[in-house]
Design an enzyme around this catalytic site. Structure first.
Site, PDB file in Angstrom:
ATOM      1  N   CYS A 142      36.307  24.580  27.042  1.00 33.45           N
ATOM      2  CA  CYS A 142      35.460  25.492  26.259  1.00 33.45           C
ATOM      3  C   CYS A 142      34.151  24.834  25.830  1.00 33.45           C
ATOM      4  O   CYS A 142      33.156  25.519  25.606  1.00 33.45           O
ATOM      5  CB  CYS A 142      36.214  26.001  25.036  1.00 33.45           C
ATOM      6  SG  CYS A 142      37.740  26.837  25.479  1.00 33.45           S
TER       7      CYS A 142
ATOM      8  N   CYS B  10      33.616  34.408  23.097  1.00 29.50           N
ATOM      9  CA  CYS B  10      35.031  34.368  23.485  1.00 29.50           C
ATOM     10  C   CYS B  10      35.966  34.462  22.271  1.00 29.50           C
ATOM     11  O   CYS B  10      35.978  33.596  21.407  1.00 29.50           O
ATOM     12  CB  CYS B  10      35.309  33.076  24.250  1.00 29.50           C
ATOM     13  SG  CYS B  10      37.022  32.936  24.752  1.00 29.50           S
TER      14      CYS B  10
ATOM     15  N   CYS C 214      31.537  25.768  28.254  1.00 30.40           N
ATOM     16  CA  CYS C 214      31.534  27.174  28.674  1.00 30.40           C
ATOM     17  C   CYS C 214      30.277  27.910  28.207  1.00 30.40           C
ATOM     18  O   CYS C 214      29.950  27.900  27.021  1.00 30.40           O
ATOM     19  CB  CYS C 214      32.778  27.862  28.122  1.00 30.40           C
ATOM     20  SG  CYS C 214      32.831  29.606  28.562  1.00 30.40           S
TER      21      CYS C 214
ATOM     22  N   ASP D 123      40.135  39.190  40.601  1.00 22.51           N
ATOM     23  CA  ASP D 123      41.321  38.482  41.078  1.00 22.51           C
ATOM     24  C   ASP D 123      41.984  37.792  39.877  1.00 22.51           C
ATOM     25  O   ASP D 123      41.623  38.048  38.717  1.00 22.51           O
ATOM     26  CB  ASP D 123      40.944  37.478  42.173  1.00 22.51           C
ATOM     27  CG  ASP D 123      40.056  36.360  41.651  1.00 22.51           C
ATOM     28  OD1 ASP D 123      39.635  36.428  40.470  1.00 22.51           O
ATOM     29  OD2 ASP D 123      39.792  35.412  42.403  1.00 22.51           O
TER      30      ASP D 123
ATOM     31  N   GLY E 132      48.544  29.267  56.870  1.00 22.46           N
ATOM     32  CA  GLY E 132      49.584  30.105  56.292  1.00 22.46           C
ATOM     33  C   GLY E 132      49.156  31.568  56.126  1.00 22.46           C
ATOM     34  O   GLY E 132      48.030  31.933  56.420  1.00 22.46           O
TER      35      GLY E 132
ATOM     36  N   GLN F 261      44.973  33.231  48.547  1.00 20.99           N
ATOM     37  CA  GLN F 261      46.133  32.315  48.598  1.00 20.99           C
ATOM     38  C   GLN F 261      45.829  30.934  49.166  1.00 20.99           C
ATOM     39  O   GLN F 261      46.747  30.189  49.488  1.00 20.99           O
ATOM     40  CB  GLN F 261      47.284  32.928  49.429  1.00 20.99           C
ATOM     41  CG  GLN F 261      47.910  34.121  48.783  1.00 20.99           C
ATOM     42  CD  GLN F 261      47.801  35.362  49.637  1.00 20.99           C
ATOM     43  OE1 GLN F 261      47.064  35.406  50.613  1.00 20.99           O
ATOM     44  NE2 GLN F 261      48.526  36.386  49.257  1.00 20.99           N
TER      45      GLN F 261
ATOM     46  N   GLU G 160      36.245  35.555  52.148  1.00 21.69           N
ATOM     47  CA  GLU G 160      37.084  36.139  51.098  1.00 21.69           C
ATOM     48  C   GLU G 160      38.540  36.267  51.556  1.00 21.69           C
ATOM     49  O   GLU G 160      39.453  36.044  50.776  1.00 21.69           O
ATOM     50  CB  GLU G 160      36.541  37.507  50.664  1.00 21.69           C
ATOM     51  CG  GLU G 160      35.278  37.428  49.823  1.00 21.69           C
ATOM     52  CD  GLU G 160      35.480  36.666  48.509  1.00 21.69           C
ATOM     53  OE1 GLU G 160      36.615  36.569  48.029  1.00 21.69           O
ATOM     54  OE2 GLU G 160      34.475  36.137  47.996  1.00 21.69           O
TER      55      GLU G 160
ATOM     56  N   ARG H 177      28.073  30.767  50.803  1.00 24.36           N
ATOM     57  CA  ARG H 177      27.076  31.156  49.795  1.00 24.36           C
ATOM     58  C   ARG H 177      25.663  31.126  50.380  1.00 24.36           C
ATOM     59  O   ARG H 177      24.709  31.501  49.718  1.00 24.36           O
ATOM     60  CB  ARG H 177      27.140  30.190  48.609  1.00 24.36           C
ATOM     61  CG  ARG H 177      28.450  30.260  47.832  1.00 24.36           C
ATOM     62  CD  ARG H 177      28.270  31.002  46.539  1.00 24.36           C
ATOM     63  NE  ARG H 177      29.508  31.339  45.876  1.00 24.36           N
ATOM     64  CZ  ARG H 177      30.024  30.676  44.862  1.00 24.36           C
ATOM     65  NH1 ARG H 177      29.413  29.610  44.414  1.00 24.36           N
ATOM     66  NH2 ARG H 177      31.131  31.093  44.295  1.00 24.36           N
TER      67      ARG H 177
ATOM     68  N   TYR I 180      39.943  43.963  45.548  1.00 25.90           N
ATOM     69  CA  TYR I 180      39.196  42.744  45.229  1.00 25.90           C
ATOM     70  C   TYR I 180      38.193  42.407  46.346  1.00 25.90           C
ATOM     71  O   TYR I 180      37.007  42.181  46.095  1.00 25.90           O
ATOM     72  CB  TYR I 180      40.144  41.549  45.007  1.00 25.90           C
ATOM     73  CG  TYR I 180      39.375  40.255  45.024  1.00 25.90           C
ATOM     74  CD1 TYR I 180      38.636  39.868  43.912  1.00 25.90           C
ATOM     75  CD2 TYR I 180      39.305  39.466  46.173  1.00 25.90           C
ATOM     76  CE1 TYR I 180      37.857  38.711  43.938  1.00 25.90           C
ATOM     77  CE2 TYR I 180      38.537  38.320  46.211  1.00 25.90           C
ATOM     78  CZ  TYR I 180      37.826  37.946  45.083  1.00 25.90           C
ATOM     79  OH  TYR I 180      37.049  36.817  45.117  1.00 25.90           O
TER      80      TYR I 180
ATOM     81  N   SER J 299      55.461  32.240  49.402  1.00 25.74           N
ATOM     82  CA  SER J 299      55.191  32.832  48.081  1.00 25.74           C
ATOM     83  C   SER J 299      56.468  33.349  47.431  1.00 25.74           C
ATOM     84  O   SER J 299      56.614  33.277  46.218  1.00 25.74           O
ATOM     85  CB  SER J 299      54.158  33.942  48.203  1.00 25.74           C
ATOM     86  OG  SER J 299      54.592  34.892  49.153  1.00 25.74           O
TER      87      SER J 299
HETATM   88 FE1  SF4 Z   1      37.082  28.698  26.743  1.00 23.05          FE
HETATM   89 FE2  SF4 Z   1      36.775  31.301  26.443  1.00 23.05          FE
HETATM   90 FE3  SF4 Z   1      35.039  29.958  27.893  1.00 23.05          FE
HETATM   91 FE4  SF4 Z   1      37.459  30.343  28.798  1.00 23.05          FE
HETATM   92  S1  SF4 Z   1      35.951  31.926  28.411  1.00 23.05           S
HETATM   93  S2  SF4 Z   1      36.371  28.402  28.832  1.00 23.05           S
HETATM   94  S3  SF4 Z   1      38.649  30.249  26.931  1.00 23.05           S
HETATM   95  S4  SF4 Z   1      35.412  29.699  25.718  1.00 23.05           S
END
Ligand code: SF4
Length: 365
Positions: free
Chosen positions: A204, A213, A207, A143, A86, A47, A42, A30, A125, A308
């Site tokens: 959440c 959401c 978040c 991803d 791996g 994996q 990346e 970063r 990706y 895998s």
């Molecule tokens: Fe929760 Fe939605 Fe935030 Fe994910 S995006 S942590 S499900 S509130």
């Protein structure tokens, strides 16, 4: 869905970027906008867990600080630097790709989607990650983590591992990436998926986008994302021959240049199918690989490893060379190796593990 995405795009971008500014993980890749270093990180992160990648990344960049150094290095050195991480096709692709970048692109990683995706190992990706982070282009990097976040944000009840749904999620992500700070936005999603919107027990309460959401709103966050039924992972067996010469050196072979674990070194031997006699198959495999006849003795060691698509148990048998001088028939190369030489040969995790076990029960001098 597309209409919903357009409706929340600005709000989502602002919230996520503000959160990323204060909560981003401190990671060595970063600290740079160098496309080469971002590309290496990346590929390593595919994996492999972030904490495992960090020391590998730092050592790799020290040994191969730029694309020209990497392109000029022998493949064996690159595989050795990758040892135990791996998925060795990543290392082979990186090496091959570095030569293409030097020879076809003058040492500069291309900065457009169509050209960058022609480079071995760079898919949708990785292309999105490099173009957005290093070149500041508004291209998504989708991803598994990002698919999970999107399926929750928009309460998508279709399986996220279905190819059609994956295309829909890519289109959705493309709509959400802002023109300004696309790299930070994509990295913000990566960090949100790793630290807050985790696969199990999303947090959440911490978040930054919980107000947007739908899964949170309908209390679906613990059942999303939906995936197709998992298939059962097969369990395979293989056997290896431990053959020493009169100087107590161990016979090892280099795998072929393509296929599983290509060009890495191992003990002679091969897969055993259900119902087959290990003794017969091991003698047959060694004859095929090296054109020598052996007698198979007792089992010295056994190790397990998960890939895998299958789980593998490898058993090593003490063997005696009866007839013939080794020739590289179905392997690339072979050698009688001392224990010091074995340490310098690039090997897969399971082949290294079995050598450690053998050394415990019957060390080389
Ligand atoms: Fe929760 Fe939605 Fe935030 Fe994910 S995006 S942590 S499900 S509130």
């Amino acid at each position: 869905m597309i209409k919903d995405a357009a409706g929340i795009k600005n709000h989502l971008g602002r919230k996520l970027l503000a959160w990323y500014k204060h909560h981003q993980r401190s990671l060595p890749w970063r600290k740079t906008n160098d496309p080469y270093r971002i590309w290496i990180s990346e590929i390593m992160l595919q994996q492999t867990q972030v904490n495992t990648v960090i020391p590998y990344y730092e050592r790799f960049i020290k040994s191969f600080p730029d694309v020209r150094t990497l392109a000029a290095a022998p493949l064996q050195d690159v595989l050795k630097a990758w040892e135990n991480m791996g998925y060795y096709s990543r290392a082979r692709n990186i090496h091959k790709a570095s030569q293409i970048i030097v020879n076809q692109w003058g040492g500069r990683i291309p900065d457009n989607l169509e050209e960058i995706k022609t480079i071995p190992g760079i898919g949708e990706y990785t292309a999105g990650a490099i173009l957005s982070i290093a070149y500041g282009q508004a291209i998504p990097a989708v991803d598994g983590n990002v698919r999970r976040i999107l399926s929750r944000l928009f309460a998508i009840l279709k399986p996220v591992d279905d190819p059609r749904e994956q295309k829909n999620l890519r289109d959705l992500a493309a709509l959400l990436v802002p023109i300004k700070h696309p790299g930070e936005f994509n990295q913000g999603l990566m960090d949100l998926g790793a630290t807050v919107c985790r696969a199990k027990n999303p947090d959440c309460s911490r978040c930054p986008v919980s107000g947007l959401c739908r899964a949170k709103h309908h209390d679906l966050q613990n059942i999303l994302p939906v995936t197709k039924k998992p298939s059962t992972i097969p369990h395979r067996q293989s056997a290896a021959a431990v053959i020493r010469n009169s100087e107590d050196r161990l016979l090892v072979v280099q795998r072929q240049a393509s296929g599983l674990l290509a060009s890495l070194w191992k003990l002679p031997g091969g897969f055993i199918e259900e119902g087959e006699n290990i003794n017969d198959i091991l003698r047959h495999c060694v004859k095929e690989e090296l054109n020598i006849s052996i007698r198979v003795g007792r089992c010295l060691a056994s190790v397990d490893h998960g890939y895998s698509h299958f789980r593998l148990t490898l058993q090593a048998y003490n063997c005696r060379l009866l007839k013939g001088n080794p020739e590289a028939c179905t392997c690339q190369d072979w050698r009688w190796a001392t224990s010091a030489q074995l340490k310098n040969l690039p090997m897969s995790n399971i082949d290294r593990k079995i050598l450690v076990e053998i050394a415990r029960s019957s060390p080389l001098s």
